[in-house]
Design an enzyme around this catalytic site. Structure first.
Site, PDB file in Angstrom:
ATOM      1  N   ARG A   1       0.830  -1.207   0.000  1.00 30.20           N
ATOM      2  CA  ARG A   1       0.000   0.000   0.000  1.00 30.20           C
ATOM      3  C   ARG A   1       0.863   1.255   0.000  1.00 30.20           C
ATOM      4  NH1 ARG A   1      -0.715  -0.473   5.918  1.00 30.20           N
ATOM      5  NH2 ARG A   1      -2.454  -1.892   5.743  1.00 30.20           N
TER       6      ARG A   1
ATOM      7  N   ASP B   1      -2.869   0.381  10.373  1.00 32.09           N
ATOM      8  CA  ASP B   1      -2.209  -0.840  10.838  1.00 32.09           C
ATOM      9  C   ASP B   1      -2.692  -1.280  12.210  1.00 32.09           C
ATOM     10  OD1 ASP B   1      -0.515  -1.484   8.731  1.00 32.09           O
ATOM     11  OD2 ASP B   1       0.994  -0.025   9.363  1.00 32.09           O
TER      12      ASP B   1
ATOM     13  N   GLU C   1      -1.504   6.516  15.677  1.00 29.64           N
ATOM     14  CA  GLU C   1      -2.897   6.171  15.345  1.00 29.64           C
ATOM     15  C   GLU C   1      -3.838   6.366  16.540  1.00 29.64           C
ATOM     16  OE1 GLU C   1      -0.282   4.362  14.328  1.00 29.64           O
ATOM     17  OE2 GLU C   1      -0.656   3.379  12.393  1.00 29.64           O
TER      18      GLU C   1
HETATM   19  C1  GLC Z   1       2.466   3.661   8.498  1.00 30.96           C
HETATM   20  C2  GLC Z   1       2.533   2.519   7.499  1.00 30.96           C
HETATM   21  C3  GLC Z   1       1.350   2.563   6.559  1.00 30.96           C
HETATM   22  C4  GLC Z   1       0.053   2.659   7.310  1.00 30.96           C
HETATM   23  C5  GLC Z   1       0.069   3.815   8.302  1.00 30.96           C
HETATM   24  C6  GLC Z   1      -1.182   3.866   9.165  1.00 30.96           C
HETATM   25  O1  GLC Z   1       2.650   4.863   7.843  1.00 30.96           O
HETATM   26  O2  GLC Z   1       3.741   2.565   6.752  1.00 30.96           O
HETATM   27  O3  GLC Z   1       1.346   1.426   5.737  1.00 30.96           O
HETATM   28  O4  GLC Z   1      -0.989   2.810   6.389  1.00 30.96           O
HETATM   29  O5  GLC Z   1       1.192   3.675   9.131  1.00 30.96           O
HETATM   30  O6  GLC Z   1      -1.269   2.822  10.059  1.00 30.96           O
END
Ligand code: GLC
Length: 799
Positions: free
Chosen positions: A356, A489, A633
């Site tokens: 991705r 993630d 996150e």
């Molecule tokens: C990091 C990862 C990516 C993911 C993002 C959000 O940037 O490299 O693949 O989408 O975290 O979790």
């Protein structure tokens, strides 16, 4: 506080206060021979792999030490300093310095007690070695005798972890030699040659253009016990002792003496790389020709600047201009080329391309170098498995047609990825669309490309299979399962749990397939996709809309994540922005959800990924809880998502909002608060700590992040409104009312467009614009059919 400024003419970021709040880095070379350098010359170099091909030592998490040090010493007074402020660190009252980070090179300039030095570090284009071109100038009116020393610390093993921790072994397989012009270091030289040559290595550190006065190949002797990089005993002594290492820690240190009359300049180069004795000598000999570095540096500038020339903007906002014209663009290329291979945060252990990440990274460079993008698109398509899912990690050694995959134990063992992500293959839709729309290269749809495991298909059918993969992996309520994770993630929604973000991506994918099948006159696929779009649209409406917002997901136990009234994480950014980007939400609803986003998620540094952060009420698969509140996150400002909110606001025609989000998170706009942001003001980070953190505004994980691309797309397609499609180019800027005019120079399908946008009435969108002319001819609405374009075009949009 400010530590530097943008020089837009040279496309350099210039640091005039070297005591930056973090090491501010630049990239040299490519992963074939890669080097990272900070404004104080810290950093490391490697061949092919940041982790497994490390040639000079760097200690992670220790600011930026060691590095590529050049020491200068006044042989009369014994006073010494370094060509970068650190490691010697002379008082800044007396020591003046400028660091010029440019495109593919970094020049460190210093002046101390009438001696000026210029050290330009670079990797010649396409080469597998690095050069430190040094000039030392006597600015005073008396003759000076100056000693100059170059120093590198070699690793004892190419694998950096072995070098750092397996000391009982790796310290005893290396030694150095002096070879007239260079120090040669060998690793495993006793290994029976030809048996396992990959374990046998030879590196060199040489000097061209000046005479070597003394040398040292042993780190302990160079630095001396109870000394450090800032005060090596050999620099204090003014001479290197000639010891070569036999076991323990090798280094390359070379000394030359410069007798400089007033005004006189000495010029020479240190050369570093991984080569055997003969090629090393030949290479160093080439640099006896003193003009070689000048032409190599010029070549690097031309290489990069010619790409960046393909879009040049002049808006009333210099921060925007500096980012779009140079730094955001350059960062897009760096993430495109380097993926997540090596930085001061990534040590290089990821031995491949995250699917991705890379498919998204491609989007950031399409408008600047579509050919480079095309090659990578085909490569990533060849990493799609025959059932339509994508390999979560595409190995650097990727062998299309013959790869193992998450179903195979061997794949999980090799890559650490045991299962599929729900979103990976769906990123192909915006990426392929943007490429074909930019170039008009619709032939790509029919190109035959292999699958990762077996078989091959046209690109169009690859895309259809990506949709099949989602349709074959539905969870509860008939929505796409979240699988191992979606973009986030940290979301484990369970076997049958479903992701609303993925549902919206899928909705967008149907729309792209409708456009492609219309073009191909494939009415069967067009009909099928239209039906699917309608079917999923209904489920989204029924299951994902919570009255005033889109929810984030539904777990396998039917728990809805991100609904009103939840004590934590009750509103998530991505489903709101993607409802707009995917075309699912109409204007009215789009505006309403983005107003809610602005109210609930926006902060002075950008919009949070969700809020409030998880503390006590996380569902079982909410791994974000592991992070501190307002971090990553878990309610942080995850900067990749800012590009999507910028784009979504722009698509709704709210230019003021789009640029508000843009500036909140724009590195250049934070140039004056470096003590808060810490990171390079010319580079996007992965995330910024938000409101619940005692360090709100602090940014982390520099350079290699999807942020570069999403913000670029949000700016170019969104704010600047350059929205190509198969037949031409829609010009739909979404700008703040204060932007009364701006210009753009864009390359488009081999033509040049000189675009002038006039906005005397202070509008925010091009909806209902007054007039668009191309070479004096009025167009319909704000659309430029590609067929009217000449080699050079004057375009005027009256908003
Ligand atoms: C990091 C990862 C990516 C993911 C993002 C959000 O940037 O490299 O693949 O989408 O975290 O979790």
């Amino acid at each position: 506080m400010q530590y530097g400024y943008f020089d837009s003419k040279t496309r350099e970021y210039v640091i005039d206060k070297p005591d930056t709040p973090a090491p501010w880095a630049n990239y040299l070379g490519s992963p074939a021979y890669g080097a990272i350098i900070s404004n104080n010359a810290g950093g490391y170099s490697f061949v092919k792999s940041g982790a497994a091909g490390r040639i000079i030592r760097y200690r992670f998490n220790e600011f930026d030490k060691p590095g590529r040090y050049i020491y200068l010493r006044d042989d009369e007074s014994g006073d010494y300093w370094s060509a970068s402020w650190q490691p010697v660190g002379k008082p800044l009252r007396e020591y003046k310095s400028l660091c010029r980070h440019g495109t593919g090179y970094t020049q460190l300039e210093a002046e101390y007690k009438n001696i000026r030095s210029e050290a330009c570090y670079y990797v010649p284009h396409g080469a597998e070695h690095e050069v430190w071109r040094v000039k030392v100038i006597n600015k005073g009116n008396v003759a000076r005798k100056i000693s100059c020393f170059g120093y590198v610390e070699f690793t004892t093993d190419s694998f950096y972890e072995q070098d750092q921790v397996n000391l009982q072994y790796t310290q005893y397989i290396t030694r150095t030699y002096f070879k007239d012009k260079f120090i040669l270091q060998t690793i495993n030289e006793n290994f029976p040659m030809g048996k396992q040559p990959e374990h046998v290595k030879s590196r060199f550190f040489g000097l061209a253009g000046a005479k070597i006065e003394s040398y040292c190949g042993d780190r302990a002797k160079f630095i001396g016990n109870y000394h450090d990089y800032g005060n090596p005993v050999s620099i204090e002594n003014g001479r290197l002792c000639g010891t070569l290492n036999y076991n323990m820690n090798p280094c390359g240190a070379l000394h030359t003496v410069l007798n400089l009359a007033p005004g006189q300049t000495a010029e020479f180069s240190f050369i570093l790389g991984e080569k055997w004795e003969k090629p090393a000598r030949e290479l160093i000999d080439r640099y006896e020709e003193k003009t070689l570095p000048d032409s190599e540096i010029a070549e690097l500038r031309t290489y990069w600047h010619s790409k960046l020339e393909n879009l040049k903007v002049q808006t009333p906002d210099d921060n925007f201009n500096n980012m779009i014209n140079t730094w955001n663009a350059y960062q897009c290329f760096i993430t495109f080329v380097w993926s997540r291979a090596a930085s001061f945060a990534y040590c290089g252990q990821r031995n491949g391309y995250g699917y991705r990440d890379t498919v998204q990274d491609i989007q950031g460079i399409i408008h600047l170098d579509p050919d480079m993008a095309l090659e990578k698109i085909k490569f990533m398509i060849s990493a799609q498995v025959n059932h339509g899912g994508a390999l979560p990690l595409v190995k650097y050694s990727h062998n299309p047609g013959h790869e193992n995959k998450p179903e195979d134990d061997s794949y999980a063992r090799e890559t650490g990825h045991p299962s599929y992500r729900a979103d990976d293959a769906l990123w192909l839709f915006p990426t392929v669309w943007k490429y074909i729309a930019e170039t008009g290269n619709t032939g790509l749809l029919d190109e035959i490309i292999p699958y990762a495991d077996h078989g091959q298909d046209s690109l169009f059918n690859h895309l259809k299979k990506a949709i099949d993969f989602s349709l074959n992996n539905l969870g509860i309520h008939g929505l796409p399962a979240g699988l191992h994770a979606d973009w986030n993630d940290c979301l484990r929604l369970g076997q049958k749990g479903v992701s609303v973000f993925v549902a919206l991506q899928l909705y967008y994918a149907f729309e792209i397939m409708i456009r492609f099948s219309k073009f191909k006159k494939d009415s069967a696929v067009e009909k099928q996709m239209a039906e699917l779009k309608e079917r999923f649209g209904k489920i989204i409406e029924e299951k994902c809309w919570a009255g005033d917002r889109f929810v984030r997901g539904i777990t396998e136990n039917d728990v809805t994540v991100g609904k009103p009234g939840d004590p934590e994480a009750n509103i998530w950014l991505n489903p709101q922005t993607w409802a707009v980007i995917s075309g699912y939400a109409d204007k009215e609803r789009g505006k309403a959800v983005l107003d809610l986003v602005h109210k609930e998620l926006n902060t002075k540094y950008g919009a949070r990924v969700m809020a409030p952060s998880y503390v006590k009420h996380a569902f079982d698969g909410a791994l974000a809880l592991l992070f501190n509140q307002s971090t990553k996150e878990n309610g942080g400002i995850f900067l990749q998502t800012q590009g999507w909110v910028i784009l979504a606001e722009a698509l709704l025609g709210r230019g003021g909002r789009a640029v508000e989000y843009y500036l909140e998170s724009c590195p250049a706009a934070q140039n004056g608060i470096a003590e808060i942001r810490l990171m390079e003001p010319y580079v996007y980070s992965q995330f910024t700590e938000s409101t619940e953190s005692p360090f709100e505004g602090r940014s982390h994980v520099h350079w290699l992040t999807g942020t570069a691309t999403t913000v670029m797309v949000g700016s170019v397609e969104g704010i600047l409104g350059l929205r190509p499609d198969i037949e031409g180019l829609l010009l739909a800027p979404a700008i703040p009312s204060s932007w009364k005019s701006f210009t753009m120079e864009k390359s488009f399908r081999g033509c040049k467009l000189n675009i002038k946008v006039n906005n005397p009435d202070g509008k925010e969108s091009a909806d209902g614009c007054k007039k668009l002319t191309v070479n004096g001819c009025e167009m319909q609405g704000n659309y430029i059919p590609a067929s009217v374009l000449k080699p050079v075009n004057e375009v005027v949009l009256e908003m």
